[in-house]
Scaffold this motif. Structure first.
Motif, PDB file in Angstrom:
ATOM      1  N   ARG A  77       0.744  -1.206  -0.027  1.00  0.00           N
ATOM      2  CA  ARG A  77      -0.169   0.095   0.036  1.00  0.00           C
ATOM      3  C   ARG A  77       0.590   1.436  -0.006  1.00  0.00           C
ATOM      4  N   ILE A  78       2.079   1.259   0.720  1.00  0.00           N
ATOM      5  CA  ILE A  78       2.773   2.408   0.963  1.00  0.00           C
ATOM      6  C   ILE A  78       3.820   2.803  -0.341  1.00  0.00           C
ATOM      7  N   GLN A  79       4.198   1.743  -1.086  1.00  0.00           N
ATOM      8  CA  GLN A  79       5.016   1.857  -2.163  1.00  0.00           C
ATOM      9  C   GLN A  79       4.646   2.611  -3.194  1.00  0.00           C
ATOM     10  N   PRO A  80       5.371   3.497  -3.684  1.00  0.00           N
ATOM     11  CA  PRO A  80       4.940   4.654  -4.875  1.00  0.00           C
ATOM     12  C   PRO A  80       4.543   3.911  -6.206  1.00  0.00           C
ATOM     13  N   ARG A  81       3.329   4.413  -6.460  1.00  0.00           N
ATOM     14  CA  ARG A  81       3.098   3.900  -7.848  1.00  0.00           C
ATOM     15  C   ARG A  81       4.058   4.603  -9.033  1.00  0.00           C
ATOM     16  N   PRO A  82       4.438   3.776 -10.221  1.00  0.00           N
ATOM     17  CA  PRO A  82       4.845   4.388 -11.154  1.00  0.00           C
ATOM     18  C   PRO A  82       4.135   5.695 -11.851  1.00  0.00           C
ATOM     19  N   LEU A  83       5.120   6.443 -12.479  1.00  0.00           N
ATOM     20  CA  LEU A  83       4.142   7.629 -13.080  1.00  0.00           C
ATOM     21  C   LEU A  83       3.933   6.983 -14.417  1.00  0.00           C
ATOM     22  N   PRO A  84       2.566   7.740 -14.866  1.00  0.00           N
ATOM     23  CA  PRO A  84       1.995   7.300 -16.027  1.00  0.00           C
ATOM     24  C   PRO A  84       2.900   7.688 -17.213  1.00  0.00           C
ATOM     25  N   ALA A  85       3.031   6.708 -18.221  1.00  0.00           N
ATOM     26  CA  ALA A  85       3.781   7.168 -19.465  1.00  0.00           C
ATOM     27  C   ALA A  85       3.485   8.466 -20.176  1.00  0.00           C
ATOM     28  N   ALA A  86       4.325   9.072 -20.245  1.00  0.00           N
ATOM     29  CA  ALA A  86       4.065  10.435 -21.090  1.00  0.00           C
ATOM     30  C   ALA A  86       3.866  10.092 -22.553  1.00  0.00           C
ATOM     31  N   PRO A  87       2.837  10.768 -23.178  1.00  0.00           N
ATOM     32  CA  PRO A  87       2.453  10.582 -24.559  1.00  0.00           C
ATOM     33  C   PRO A  87       3.487  10.940 -25.670  1.00  0.00           C
ATOM     34  N   HIS A  88       3.797  10.019 -26.359  1.00  0.00           N
ATOM     35  CA  HIS A  88       4.701  10.324 -27.286  1.00  0.00           C
ATOM     36  C   HIS A  88       4.223  10.898 -28.705  1.00  0.00           C
ATOM     37  N   CYS A  89       5.027  11.947 -29.462  1.00  0.00           N
ATOM     38  CA  CYS A  89       4.296  12.456 -30.508  1.00  0.00           C
ATOM     39  C   CYS A  89       4.999  11.438 -31.567  1.00  0.00           C
ATOM     40  N   SER A  90       4.280  11.241 -32.753  1.00  0.00           N
ATOM     41  CA  SER A  90       4.843  10.378 -33.859  1.00  0.00           C
ATOM     42  C   SER A  90       5.023  11.126 -35.048  1.00  0.00           C
TER      43      SER A  90
END
Length: 67
Positions: A54-67
């Motif tokens: 519960r305490i473990q930090p969650r990974p940040l959402p992936a940033a959108p990539h421009c193609s």
């Protein structure tokens, strides 16, 4: 022999040492004691693992990539 008491004490100690490891000496069987704290240790381990999840930090959402 200036100190007969020391001589007798040394003989007694030597006899005890030599006769202590006789093959026909009585043997006391070592019995395995049941682990009394095993259930409580397992419960604490489960509780700590859940708390860590519960305490473990969650990974940040992936940033959108421009193609």
């Amino acid at each position: 022999m200036e100190l007969p008491t020391g001589y007798l004490t040394a003989l007694d100690a030597m006899n005890r040492h030599v006769n202590s490891a006789r093959p026909d000496a009585p043997v006391q069987v070592e019995r395995a004691r049941p682990a009394l704290l095993t259930p409580s240790r397992q419960a604490v381990a489960v509780a700590l693992r859940r708390l860590a999840d519960r305490i473990q930090p969650r990974p940040l959402p992936a940033a959108p990539h421009c193609s």
